[in-house]
Scaffold this active site. Sequence first.
Site, PDB file in Angstrom:
ATOM      1  N   GLY A  77      55.978   4.450  23.157  1.00  0.00           N
ATOM      2  CA  GLY A  77      55.785   5.159  24.429  1.00  0.00           C
ATOM      3  C   GLY A  77      56.512   4.533  25.601  1.00  0.00           C
ATOM      4  N   ASP A 119      57.813  10.076  24.260  1.00  0.00           N
ATOM      5  CA  ASP A 119      57.089   9.290  25.270  1.00  0.00           C
ATOM      6  C   ASP A 119      56.419  10.177  26.333  1.00  0.00           C
ATOM      7  OD1 ASP A 119      58.216   7.164  23.911  1.00  0.00           O
ATOM      8  OD2 ASP A 119      59.842   6.886  25.343  1.00  0.00           O
ATOM      9  N   ARG A 165      35.477  -5.235  11.011  1.00  0.00           N
ATOM     10  CA  ARG A 165      36.540  -5.859  11.802  1.00  0.00           C
ATOM     11  C   ARG A 165      36.817  -5.098  13.095  1.00  0.00           C
ATOM     12  NH1 ARG A 165      40.513  -6.396   6.565  1.00  0.00           N
ATOM     13  NH2 ARG A 165      39.979  -8.533   6.035  1.00  0.00           N
ATOM     14  N   ARG A 177      57.752   8.827  14.630  1.00  0.00           N
ATOM     15  CA  ARG A 177      58.854   9.699  15.037  1.00  0.00           C
ATOM     16  C   ARG A 177      59.294  10.643  13.926  1.00  0.00           C
ATOM     17  NH1 ARG A 177      62.403   5.880  18.421  1.00  0.00           N
ATOM     18  NH2 ARG A 177      64.042   6.484  16.978  1.00  0.00           N
TER      19      ARG A 177
END
Length: 351
Positions: free
Chosen positions: A170, A127, A162, A272
């Site tokens: 975070g 984060d 789109r 991660r």
Amino acid sequence: MKIGILTGGGDCPGLNPVIRAVVRRAIQSNITVVGIRNGWKGLVKAEIIPLNLQAVSGILPRGGTILGTSRTNPYKKENGVPAVLETFKKLGLDALIAMGGEDTLGVASKLYKEHKCPVVGVPKTMDNDLSATDFTFGFDTSATLAMEAAERLVDTGRSHRRVMVLEVMGRHAGWVALYTAIGAGADYLCLPERKVDVEDMVRRLKEAHARKKVALVVTSEAVDLGETGKEELDEFGHMILKKRAVGEKIAEIIEKKTGIETRSAVIGHMQRGGAPTMFDRILGTRVGVKAAGLAAEGKFGQMVSLQGNDVVGVSLDKATGTLKTVPTDWLALADLVCTGCAGKAKALASR
Ligand code: F6P
């Protein structure tokens, strides 16, 4: 001398390079290292593995943590703290290197202050929200992976004309979303540091889509959509954010208000995993060597910090005091390059 090392909280790429560096630096000073399994849980239960050159061989490029991790908080467990102190004695530990984010380091700081536990902290979080250090390892790898995911979304979004929404992790700091959006050239960025201006977002996306036949939104998982209700909390009292499905909600709003087909994706825990980038391997190695050095010198109650290009020791207190959120100059930069908002860009230019 004998030191223990643990990894607590959510894992992130770069933990294994730190473990390897601690062991290699410790060997230089004839220090024995033991790995504590699964964060504070392993210290409560005295679960360890020996760490030597053989044990850390080949782990540098591997994601995750060979020690395992948990979100266990000994202060929230009955007899948790006495059990930790007992394990310290039982294992004959002279020092503990605790790697983690604000939760893990908060426990380390309290153990040092209240019980004189000989701890050294290593800041770890994808984060990047820890004060008293410029960067945490794990952030570079995670944000790079998210940026690549965003680019893939743009490829498919362009084929189908789109709007694509990517939700990234975070927590309550928008660093991951910010770097992902700037790195991938997103058209709109939603951060926890400010409320989403839906009308502004819709206008910008319509403009971008009219020009490019595709538009990309990057949103942080903790964005404020003005919702209320009971949130599920973990042992440290944090909201379990993945349950909020923010990306999906933003996509629904966009589709309804623009009439443009919109899809959302959550990168989630994929962010991660994987091999740490070179930046995270080098930073992990540097902070690992420094942490083992501080332990060898008996400098406890400290956390290793990256300041500019120097790795130094700072008080653990400082590290866990306040959350490092995205400041206004970064928000202004993001507005300039992501949303192309002339008014906000002018404010930046005049700084
Ligand atoms: O703090 C790191 C982090 O990856 C956050 O970005 C995210 O909200 C959280 O951990 C997810 O936690 P868990 O792995 O427990 O689902």
